[in-house]
Write a protein that holds these residues in place. Structure first.
Motif, mmCIF file in Angstrom:
data_model
loop_
_atom_site.group_PDB
_atom_site.id
_atom_site.type_symbol
_atom_site.label_atom_id
_atom_site.label_comp_id
_atom_site.label_asym_id
_atom_site.label_seq_id
_atom_site.Cartn_x
_atom_site.Cartn_y
_atom_site.Cartn_z
ATOM 1 N N ASN A 27 -30.001 35.069 25.228
ATOM 2 C CA ASN A 27 -31.171 35.793 24.722
ATOM 3 C C ASN A 27 -30.973 36.420 23.345
ATOM 4 O OD1 ASN A 27 -33.084 35.652 27.075
ATOM 5 N ND2 ASN A 27 -31.200 36.333 28.063
ATOM 6 N N ALA A 28 -29.699 36.618 22.964
ATOM 7 C CA ALA A 28 -29.492 37.173 21.625
ATOM 8 C C ALA A 28 -29.809 36.113 20.567
ATOM 9 C CB ALA A 28 -28.064 37.677 21.466
ATOM 10 N N ALA A 29 -29.704 34.835 20.965
ATOM 11 C CA ALA A 29 -30.041 33.759 20.025
ATOM 12 C C ALA A 29 -31.559 33.615 19.936
ATOM 13 C CB ALA A 29 -29.407 32.450 20.468
ATOM 14 N N THR A 30 -32.201 33.524 21.089
ATOM 15 C CA THR A 30 -33.667 33.583 21.125
ATOM 16 C C THR A 30 -34.097 33.909 22.545
ATOM 17 O OG1 THR A 30 -35.691 32.585 20.262
ATOM 18 C CG2 THR A 30 -34.340 31.166 21.646
ATOM 19 N N THR A 31 -35.248 34.564 22.657
ATOM 20 C CA THR A 31 -35.767 34.896 23.987
ATOM 21 C C THR A 31 -36.791 33.847 24.409
ATOM 22 O OG1 THR A 31 -37.403 36.260 22.883
ATOM 23 C CG2 THR A 31 -35.476 37.396 23.807
ATOM 24 N N GLN A 32 -37.006 33.766 25.706
ATOM 25 C CA GLN A 32 -38.036 32.863 26.222
ATOM 26 C C GLN A 32 -39.421 33.498 26.058
ATOM 27 O OE1 GLN A 32 -37.247 30.014 26.470
ATOM 28 N NE2 GLN A 32 -35.058 29.979 26.932
ATOM 29 N N GLY A 91 -38.859 35.591 9.557
ATOM 30 C CA GLY A 91 -37.786 36.001 10.464
ATOM 31 C C GLY A 91 -36.930 37.059 9.775
ATOM 32 N N THR A 92 -35.930 37.541 10.473
ATOM 33 C CA THR A 92 -35.052 38.572 9.907
ATOM 34 C C THR A 92 -34.380 38.071 8.626
ATOM 35 O OG1 THR A 92 -34.582 39.243 12.169
ATOM 36 C CG2 THR A 92 -33.146 40.136 10.468
ATOM 37 N N THR A 93 -33.867 36.854 8.672
ATOM 38 C CA THR A 93 -33.185 36.292 7.503
ATOM 39 C C THR A 93 -34.122 36.279 6.310
ATOM 40 O OG1 THR A 93 -31.931 34.878 8.997
ATOM 41 C CG2 THR A 93 -31.934 34.247 6.685
ATOM 42 N N SER A 94 -35.341 35.844 6.558
ATOM 43 C CA SER A 94 -36.324 35.777 5.481
ATOM 44 C C SER A 94 -36.647 37.181 4.966
ATOM 45 C CB SER A 94 -37.538 35.019 6.026
ATOM 46 O OG SER A 94 -38.720 35.397 5.490
ATOM 47 N N SER A 95 -36.740 38.163 5.865
ATOM 48 C CA SER A 95 -37.035 39.547 5.448
ATOM 49 C C SER A 95 -35.910 40.089 4.569
ATOM 50 C CB SER A 95 -37.173 40.459 6.670
ATOM 51 O OG SER A 95 -38.235 40.038 7.485
ATOM 52 N N ILE A 96 -34.673 39.827 4.982
ATOM 53 C CA ILE A 96 -33.534 40.388 4.227
ATOM 54 C C ILE A 96 -33.420 39.698 2.862
ATOM 55 C CG2 ILE A 96 -31.022 40.769 4.206
ATOM 56 C CD1 ILE A 96 -31.171 41.012 7.290
ATOM 57 N N SER A 202 -32.181 44.923 18.261
ATOM 58 C CA SER A 202 -32.541 46.196 18.902
ATOM 59 C C SER A 202 -34.008 46.240 19.301
ATOM 60 C CB SER A 202 -32.228 47.373 17.970
ATOM 61 O OG SER A 202 -32.848 47.203 16.719
ATOM 62 N N ILE A 203 -34.858 45.593 18.505
ATOM 63 C CA ILE A 203 -36.303 45.739 18.677
ATOM 64 C C ILE A 203 -36.784 45.367 20.086
ATOM 65 C CG2 ILE A 203 -36.843 43.380 17.808
ATOM 66 C CD1 ILE A 203 -38.833 46.406 16.674
ATOM 67 N N GLN A 204 -36.077 44.401 20.724
ATOM 68 C CA GLN A 204 -36.481 43.926 22.054
ATOM 69 C C GLN A 204 -35.852 44.733 23.187
ATOM 70 O OE1 GLN A 204 -34.188 43.045 20.069
ATOM 71 N NE2 GLN A 204 -33.417 40.975 20.398
ATOM 72 N N HIS A 205 -34.938 45.653 22.834
ATOM 73 C CA HIS A 205 -34.185 46.362 23.882
ATOM 74 C C HIS A 205 -34.384 47.866 23.893
ATOM 75 C CE1 HIS A 205 -32.095 42.646 24.662
ATOM 76 N NE2 HIS A 205 -31.582 42.606 23.460
ATOM 77 N N HIS A 223 -39.108 35.779 17.293
ATOM 78 C CA HIS A 223 -38.616 34.950 18.406
ATOM 79 C C HIS A 223 -37.606 35.669 19.283
ATOM 80 C CE1 HIS A 223 -34.556 33.767 16.876
ATOM 81 N NE2 HIS A 223 -35.091 34.121 15.720
ATOM 82 N N LYS A 224 -37.045 36.777 18.783
ATOM 83 C CA LYS A 224 -36.077 37.515 19.610
ATOM 84 C C LYS A 224 -36.763 38.576 20.463
ATOM 85 C CE LYS A 224 -32.261 36.817 16.372
ATOM 86 N NZ LYS A 224 -31.334 35.846 16.982
ATOM 87 N N ILE A 225 -38.061 38.753 20.255
ATOM 88 C CA ILE A 225 -38.809 39.708 21.088
ATOM 89 C C ILE A 225 -39.963 38.976 21.788
ATOM 90 C CG2 ILE A 225 -39.912 40.686 18.966
ATOM 91 C CD1 ILE A 225 -40.275 43.300 20.614
#
Ligand code: PLP
Length: 405
Positions: A27-32, A91-96, A202-205, A223-225
């Motif tokens: 799930n850290a890679a991607t969530t369903q 995505g996060t990479t794109s944001s950073i 963190s956002i999903q947890h 995709h991670k949330i």
């Protein structure tokens, strides 16, 4: 939290592969994705698709409205003060990358410094390295301490008058450690230095409240949330975003274009060049609705008890070397088996329908610190169960027998 009801909403959790159930711990890679997100994306492509913002017709206006509603959902979810502080990215990479380019253009010059940490995902290291190379600036790192947690107290001594920005992940994807980002913000702000938080893990947890954290920027991936791929968010305080130049040029980010020059659109559009991933954004809005319906606090407490259970089982197995600090971790259980290489273990478990991730988790500096090439990583989400964790440890025992441990 009714775990069965939650699981029922994720169609992929009931698939069988070679007649066996699938135990998804990656799930850290991607969530369903819950049915609600799948239905939303499906509905748009089936019945509503149209490019947004520039349309003079019904569907375009409908989707423009849904896209902007999704922005407001994100705003409320992270408690941003203003709607225009939410920029949709990929995505996060794109944001950073957006921020490192744009902030770097405006504020980083030769001899300046940016501070990240030794525990970051590559996507919160490499964009800053690229910036520092371009600008002849210096990248510094908050180091890991002996206990495997970041030595946040070292930040004060790393800061100089040349420091322009500090960035840190709220939760590390390689160890699951929760970093004291509030303390980082406090220290950095006492020197008037802005802070970017990488909230990908963190956002999903946990509840992420940008006003409470007082961070200047925050990034995460849809995709991670439980949302679609290809959508992400960069939050920035309005007063900062207004000072930054655009990252990409193109449609929608402009106010007026002549052959000589261009003036730019207002926030957030200045940073959203080209056709945005409006389907992804609306799907992310549906994922946020889903998380809100379950309740982020309920998710956090359910996941904590499941995580503690998994951690305790892992600690009982003396063949496992658990990576990271002993306490203060969530969701990610990262370990190395004393006798079975992580890749072989992953391969064995896969044969039993168990999905984990093995490797360096895009965190090679952290792996170097821990002295391992990679780890086996089990990462949990709201739909995982104790029975699944039991199954994992049962099969781990079988792996040990198989490999003659
Ligand atoms: N930051 C952290 C902490 C991550 O775990 C990840 C992905 O695993 C990323 C950034 C990059 O996210 P994405 O690949 O969605 O851009």
């Amino acid at each position: 939290m009714d775990i069965n009801k939650i699981r029922e909403q994720f169609p992929i959790l009931s698939i069988k592969i070679d007649g066996k159930s699938y135990y998804y711990f990656d799930n850290a890679a991607t969530t369903q994705k819950p049915q609600k997100v799948i239905d939303t994306v499906n509905e748009i492509y089936s019945l509503q698709n149209s490019n947004i913002h520039r349309g003079a017709h019904y569907l375009s206006n409908l989707l423009t409205d849904r896209f902007e509603q999704a922005r407001i959902k994100v705003q409320h979810f992270i408690n941003a003060e203003h709607r225009e502080e939410i920029i949709f990215t990929y995505g996060t990479t794109s944001s950073i990358n957006l921020l490192s380019y744009s902030f770097g253009e405006a504020f980083v010059g030769e001899g300046d410094e940016v501070i990240t940490t030794e525990l970051e995902h590559h996507s919160n290291i490499v964009p800053w390295q690229i910036l520092c190379e371009r600008k002849k600036a210096k990248l510094k790192y908050i180091p890991l301490a002996k206990d495997g947690a970041l030595d946040i107290d070292r930040l004060e001594s790393l800061i100089t008058p040349k420091t322009k920005l500090v960035t840190i992940a709220q939760v590390a994807n390689s160890t699951g450690s929760v970093n004291d980002v509030k303390k980082v913000v406090k220290i950095a702000h006492s020197h008037n230095i802005p802070v970017l938080i990488d909230a990908a893990q963190s956002i999903q947890h946990m509840k992420v409240d940008v006003q409470e954290l007082d961070c200047d920027f925050l990034a995460f991936s849809g995709h991670k949330i439980y949302g679609p791929t290809g959508i992400g968010v960069l939050y920035g305080k309005k007063e900062w975003l207004e000072k930054l130049p655009p990252f990409m040029g193109g449609g929608e980010m402009i106010d007026r274009v002549t052959m000589e020059r261009t003036t730019y659109n207002c926030l957030p559009f200045k940073f959203e060049a080209g056709t945005p991933n409006y389907v992804g954004a609306i799907g992310l809005g549906a994922a946020i609705d889903f998380v809100n319906e379950v309740g982020i606090e309920e998710i956090a407490s359910y996941e904590k008890s499941l995580y503690d259970y998994a951690l305790q089982k892992a600690e009982e197995n003396t063949n496992l070397l658990i990576i990271g600090p002993e306490t203060g971790k969530i969701s990610v259980l990262s370990f190395v088996h004393k006798s079975i290489p992580s890749g072989d273990l992953g391969f064995f478990l896969d044969k039993w329908g168990i999905a984990i991730r093995t490797g360096n988790h895009c965190a090679q500096p952290a792996m170097d610190f821990f002295g391992v090439p990679g780890t086996a990583r089990l990462s949990i989400a709201m739909y995982n169960t104790r029975e699944e964790v039991d199954y994992f440890f049962e099969k781990l025992k079988e792996a040990e027998l198989f490999f003659g441990v």
